[in-house]
Design an enzyme around this catalytic site. Structure first.
Site, mmCIF file in Angstrom:
data_model
loop_
_atom_site.group_PDB
_atom_site.id
_atom_site.type_symbol
_atom_site.label_atom_id
_atom_site.label_comp_id
_atom_site.label_asym_id
_atom_site.label_seq_id
_atom_site.Cartn_x
_atom_site.Cartn_y
_atom_site.Cartn_z
ATOM 1 N N SER A 54 1.662 2.193 3.689
ATOM 2 C CA SER A 54 2.633 2.962 2.899
ATOM 3 C C SER A 54 2.488 4.427 3.267
ATOM 4 O O SER A 54 1.399 4.861 3.690
ATOM 5 C CB SER A 54 2.365 2.793 1.402
ATOM 6 O OG SER A 54 3.182 3.665 0.636
ATOM 7 N N TYR A 63 -2.453 2.792 -6.728
ATOM 8 C CA TYR A 63 -1.704 2.371 -5.536
ATOM 9 C C TYR A 63 -2.026 3.220 -4.307
ATOM 10 O O TYR A 63 -2.372 2.680 -3.243
ATOM 11 C CB TYR A 63 -0.200 2.403 -5.842
ATOM 12 C CG TYR A 63 0.664 1.935 -4.702
ATOM 13 C CD1 TYR A 63 0.825 0.578 -4.440
ATOM 14 C CD2 TYR A 63 1.324 2.845 -3.863
ATOM 15 C CE1 TYR A 63 1.619 0.139 -3.397
ATOM 16 C CE2 TYR A 63 2.115 2.417 -2.818
ATOM 17 C CZ TYR A 63 2.264 1.057 -2.585
ATOM 18 O OH TYR A 63 3.050 0.628 -1.542
ATOM 19 N N LYS A 65 -3.795 2.191 -0.741
ATOM 20 C CA LYS A 65 -3.084 2.239 0.548
ATOM 21 C C LYS A 65 -3.807 3.145 1.542
ATOM 22 O O LYS A 65 -3.706 2.934 2.753
ATOM 23 C CB LYS A 65 -1.628 2.660 0.336
ATOM 24 C CG LYS A 65 -0.780 1.571 -0.323
ATOM 25 C CD LYS A 65 -0.644 0.336 0.581
ATOM 26 C CE LYS A 65 0.265 -0.723 -0.011
ATOM 27 N NZ LYS A 65 0.464 -1.876 0.894
HETATM 28 N N1 LIG Z 1 8.987 -0.785 -1.916
HETATM 29 C C1 LIG Z 1 8.446 0.349 -1.487
HETATM 30 O O1 LIG Z 1 8.932 1.459 -1.827
HETATM 31 C C2 LIG Z 1 7.264 0.315 -0.565
HETATM 32 C C3 LIG Z 1 6.940 1.473 0.156
HETATM 33 C C4 LIG Z 1 5.843 1.453 1.013
HETATM 34 C C5 LIG Z 1 5.106 0.303 1.170
HETATM 35 N N2 LIG Z 1 5.423 -0.821 0.451
HETATM 36 C C6 LIG Z 1 4.599 -2.003 0.650
HETATM 37 O O2 LIG Z 1 5.409 -3.053 1.126
HETATM 38 C C7 LIG Z 1 4.758 -4.301 0.849
HETATM 39 C C8 LIG Z 1 5.767 -5.268 0.296
HETATM 40 O O3 LIG Z 1 6.230 -4.781 -0.953
HETATM 41 P P1 LIG Z 1 7.766 -4.784 -1.366
HETATM 42 O O4 LIG Z 1 8.169 -3.393 -1.542
HETATM 43 O O5 LIG Z 1 8.528 -5.669 -0.462
HETATM 44 O O6 LIG Z 1 7.631 -5.397 -2.838
HETATM 45 P P2 LIG Z 1 8.142 -6.765 -3.463
HETATM 46 O O7 LIG Z 1 7.563 -6.762 -4.836
HETATM 47 O O8 LIG Z 1 9.604 -6.905 -3.306
HETATM 48 O O9 LIG Z 1 7.440 -7.887 -2.578
HETATM 49 C C9 LIG Z 1 6.053 -8.119 -2.629
HETATM 50 C C10 LIG Z 1 5.811 -9.608 -2.476
HETATM 51 O O10 LIG Z 1 4.382 -9.808 -2.433
HETATM 52 C C11 LIG Z 1 4.087 -10.903 -3.274
HETATM 53 N N3 LIG Z 1 2.707 -10.809 -3.758
HETATM 54 C C12 LIG Z 1 2.221 -10.003 -4.748
HETATM 55 N N4 LIG Z 1 0.923 -10.244 -4.937
HETATM 56 C C13 LIG Z 1 0.569 -11.208 -4.048
HETATM 57 C C14 LIG Z 1 -0.635 -11.880 -3.777
HETATM 58 N N5 LIG Z 1 -1.757 -11.609 -4.470
HETATM 59 N N6 LIG Z 1 -0.641 -12.812 -2.806
HETATM 60 C C15 LIG Z 1 0.492 -13.102 -2.107
HETATM 61 N N7 LIG Z 1 1.663 -12.514 -2.340
HETATM 62 C C16 LIG Z 1 1.696 -11.574 -3.311
HETATM 63 C C17 LIG Z 1 5.093 -10.842 -4.400
HETATM 64 O O11 LIG Z 1 5.210 -12.103 -5.068
HETATM 65 C C18 LIG Z 1 6.344 -10.427 -3.654
HETATM 66 O O12 LIG Z 1 7.068 -11.542 -3.181
HETATM 67 C C19 LIG Z 1 3.616 -3.980 -0.108
HETATM 68 O O13 LIG Z 1 2.397 -3.955 0.591
HETATM 69 C C20 LIG Z 1 3.971 -2.580 -0.597
HETATM 70 O O14 LIG Z 1 2.849 -1.869 -1.016
HETATM 71 C C21 LIG Z 1 6.488 -0.834 -0.390
#
Ligand SMILES: NC(=O)c1ccc[n+]([C@@H]2O[C@H](COP(=O)([O-])OP(=O)(O)OC[C@H]3O[C@@H](n4cnc5c(N)ncnc54)[C@H](O)[C@@H]3O)[C@@H](O)[C@H]2O)c1
Length: 241
Positions: A135, A148, A152
């Site tokens: 992230s 968070y 990260k």
């Molecule tokens: N959305 C943002 O703004 C953003 C920005 C930077 C990084 N990220 C990162 O992107 C990645 C994906 O997140 P997203 O934004 O798509 O969110 P999201 O909530 O849409 O998807 C996350 C998925 O991970 C699954 N999950 C959660 N805990 C889990 C576990 N213990 N084991 C297996 N699966 C699990 C959830 O069920 C969900 O399907 C994450 O690592 C998040 O930190 C997101």
């Protein structure tokens, strides 16, 4: 890696960036092994993409070994699952169990993935790639965000360490460091499909880190504050948007 024969694993594949990665890889003809803790959503996504779905909690080392055993041909492993805790305040405002859970999923989830998959990727003695979803909050420190951002930061350190440790092997590592992405985690941000496209381009080109252009100066400024002894200030995009 040839796209037609590629077997890819994606964790956190039932939503957001993971689902977009799965869709982009499906469009390239990859065989997919998708993992998520949300069984219903995983089953829907896996059925739509003709993928194998493996219900997996990435914070459980044994579950990650089970996942790896179900994907012995995997040459691309996307360690993407992550969570944000409900407490978004300063460090002392986050309860201990929330620190533990956020670190267990975000940091141990990646480490468990490396421990489960890297030995079998190395044993295959063929080109392979680990793609880690970090992230922007793992490179720049924002006020708030609870556990968070610190989790990260650990993820970006693990990714860098893994890349160094694997430098003389056929296994490459990339990490993506998106800013806000519109997913289950965030109501605002860019489309996850754009993040997935950038991520797979980085894998194709052997690029280590994908950092949004407008945030790169802010990351460098915070490092400069540290090395020059100044007090930390919140990061801002440039040009200011
Ligand atoms: N959305 C943002 O703004 C953003 C920005 C930077 C990084 N990220 C990162 O992107 C990645 C994906 O997140 P997203 O934004 O798509 O969110 P999201 O909530 O849409 O998807 C996350 C998925 O991970 C699954 N999950 C959660 N805990 C889990 C576990 N213990 N084991 C297996 N699966 C699990 C959830 O069920 C969900 O399907 C994450 O690592 C998040 O930190 C997101």
């Amino acid at each position: 890696m040839t796209a037609e024969t590629l077997t890819a694993v994606v964790t956190g594949a039932a939503s957001g960036i993971g689902q977009a990665l799965a869709e982009a890889l499906h469009a390239r003809g990859a065989r997919l092994v998708l993992a998520d803790v949300n069984a219903d959503a995983l089953s829907t996504t896996a059925a739509r993409l003709g993928a194998t779905g493996v219900v997996t909690d990435v914070s459980d080392p044994a579950a990650m070994h089970t996942l790896a055993a179900q994907a012995p041909q995997a040459r691309l492993v996307c360690l993407n699952a992550g969570v944000v805790g409900p407490s978004l305040g300063a460090p002392w405002e986050v309860p201990p169990e929330e620190w533990d859970r956020v670190f267990a999923v975000n940091v141990s989830g990646v480490v468990n993935g490396l421990r489960a998959f890297v030995p079998q990727l190395l044993a295959a003695r063929a080109p392979a790639h680990v793609l880690i979803t970090a992230s922007l909050a793992g490179l720049a420190v924002f006020p708030g965000g609870g556990a968070y951002g610190p989790s990260k930061h650990a993820v970006t350190a693990v990714a860098q360490h893994a890349a160094m440790a694997l430098a003389d092997t056929p296994v490459r590592v990339s990490m993506i460091c998106p800013a806000l992405v519109a997913t289950g985690m965030s109501p605002e941000g860019i489309a996850p499909a754009l993040v997935a496209d950038d991520a797979l381009r980085a894998v194709d080109n052997g690029v280590f880190a994908v950092v949004p252009a407008e945030w790169q100066a802010a990351v460098a400024t915070q490092v400069d504050e540290i090395v020059s002894g100044r007090q930390p200030t919140p990061p801002a995009p440039w040009p200011a948007g």
